[in-house]
Every structure is written in structure tokens, then in C-alpha cells.
Design an enzyme around this catalytic site. Structure first.
Site, PDB file in Angstrom:
ATOM      1  N   GLU A 109       5.219  -6.624  13.679  1.00 24.42           N
ATOM      2  CA  GLU A 109       4.309  -6.574  14.774  1.00 24.42           C
ATOM      3  C   GLU A 109       3.944  -8.042  15.136  1.00 24.42           C
ATOM      4  OE1 GLU A 109       1.550  -4.496  12.066  1.00 24.42           O
ATOM      5  OE2 GLU A 109       3.680  -4.339  12.573  1.00 24.42           O
ATOM      6  N   ARG A 130       0.767  -1.161  -0.114  1.00 19.52           N
ATOM      7  CA  ARG A 130       0.229   0.142   0.103  1.00 19.52           C
ATOM      8  C   ARG A 130       0.863   1.301  -0.041  1.00 19.52           C
ATOM      9  NH1 ARG A 130      -2.442  -3.736   3.087  1.00 19.52           N
ATOM     10  NH2 ARG A 130      -1.282  -2.935   4.908  1.00 19.52           N
TER      11      ARG A 130
END
Length: 183
Positions: A106, A69
């Protein structure tokens, strides 16, 4: 320079388009989906104006987009800044000679790469991505640019998850970080 109320109105507009998805891509993750932001031409213009306001006074040679993105934001900013775009991709996606950087994210680990001839020594690069969480991906992107002799002018992020510390990590390394929406 934009009035503070315009910046806040733009930020609010963008934030209202972002959708939350619990437990995606895996259990315990709250995914902030910016897809609606990219579908909305008004928000697209706001993104371009917002980041031009923040970084337009800097010497920037290229905009680097982080897969996937980040490519969209980098292209938008490349057009707004009248600069070319560099792609920083997941390993194995680029032809020719590349350099690689391992990093933690993460919810796992990965490898990013960029083509060895993407920039020249001394080039100033603005790094763009959709989301800043722990900072692992962004830090890896900066390392790749610096390995080729480039200088990171800053980070343009649509969303920052401040509780995960990525913005603070990058700022502690001396980088300028601008996130339009912070959670």
C-alpha cells in the site's frame, strides 16, 4: 463448531485490543497495531481457536508466516494444527537457495523470498499474516508457494482493511480468505 455468538465475542475482544496510529509509518497511513493482541494470552487462544474452526477440516501440511508479525500467528497456528512453519521473508534474510517474488504494497514496493526446499510439490499450505490491505504481500506469498509446486489452502489474517481490496483480489484468484477483524 463454535456458536456464532462465541465467534462474534472473540472478534469483538480482539478488535478492542487493536490500537490505531495515524500517520505511521508515513503521512496518510492509519496503522492498525496488533501488538496488544499478542501480549494477551486470552486473545492468543481465541486466535488459535478461531482459525482452527475455519481451516481445521482442511488437509494442511505447513503454515507459512509472512514476515514479521505473520511469524507469530503462523507459529501459534502451527502448534494448534500440529504442523511445521515456513517463513516467507524480505529479500536477503534467508540463507541457502531461495526463490524471490516482487510485489507492491500500500505504500511502496518490496521483494519476498522463501527457501527453495521449504516444501514438496503437492504440499498444502495455509498462509498466515497479521494484516491484509491491498493483497500484494499475500499474493506474492501465494506465488512463491505455487512456484515450488505447493497449493494454497487459504489465508488466515487477523485484520483486513476491506476498502483497500486485498481480500477481494485474493478471492478473485480463487483463494479462501479468512480475516478475524475487518475494517
Amino acid at each position: 463448531m463454535y456458536a456464532k455468538n462465541f465467534v462474534q465475542a472473540s472478534t469483538n475482544y480482539i478488535q478492542n485490543l487493536i490500537r490505531d496510529y495515524a500517520d505511521f509509518p508515513k503521512q496518510g497511513i492509519l496503522f492498525r497495531d496488533i501488538t496488544p493482541v499478542f501480549r494477551d494470552v486470552k486473545s492468543f487462544n481465541m486466535l488459535g481457536d478461531y482459525f482452527y474452526e475455519k481451516f481445521g477440516n482442511l488437509k494442511i501440511d505447513y503454515i507459512a508466516g509472512i514476515e514479521a508479525r505473520g511469524f507469530i500467528l503462523a507459529t501459534l497456528l502451527g502448534l494448534r494444527f500440529n504442523r511445521g512453519v515456513i517463513m516467507i521473508r524480505k529479500a536477503g534474510k534467508l540463507p541457502g537457495s531461495t526463490i524471490k517474488q516482487d510485489y507492491s504494497i500500500e505504500y511502496g514496493t518490496a521483494v519476498m523470498e522463501m527457501q527453495s526446499d521449504s516444501l514438496k510439490k503437492g504440499d498444502n499450505i495455509l498462509i498466515a499474516d497479521d494484516l491484509l490491505a491491498t493483497g500484494g504481500t499475500a499474493k506474492a506469498a501465494a506465488k512463491l508457494i505455487e512456484e515450488l509446486g505447493g497449493s494454497v489452502s487459504g489465508f488466515a489474517m487477523i485484520v483486513e482493511l476491506s476498502s483497500l481490496g486485498g481480500g477481494a483480489l485474493l478471492q478473485s484468484k480463487g483463494y479462501s480468505v479468512c480475516s478475524m477483524v475487518t475494517y
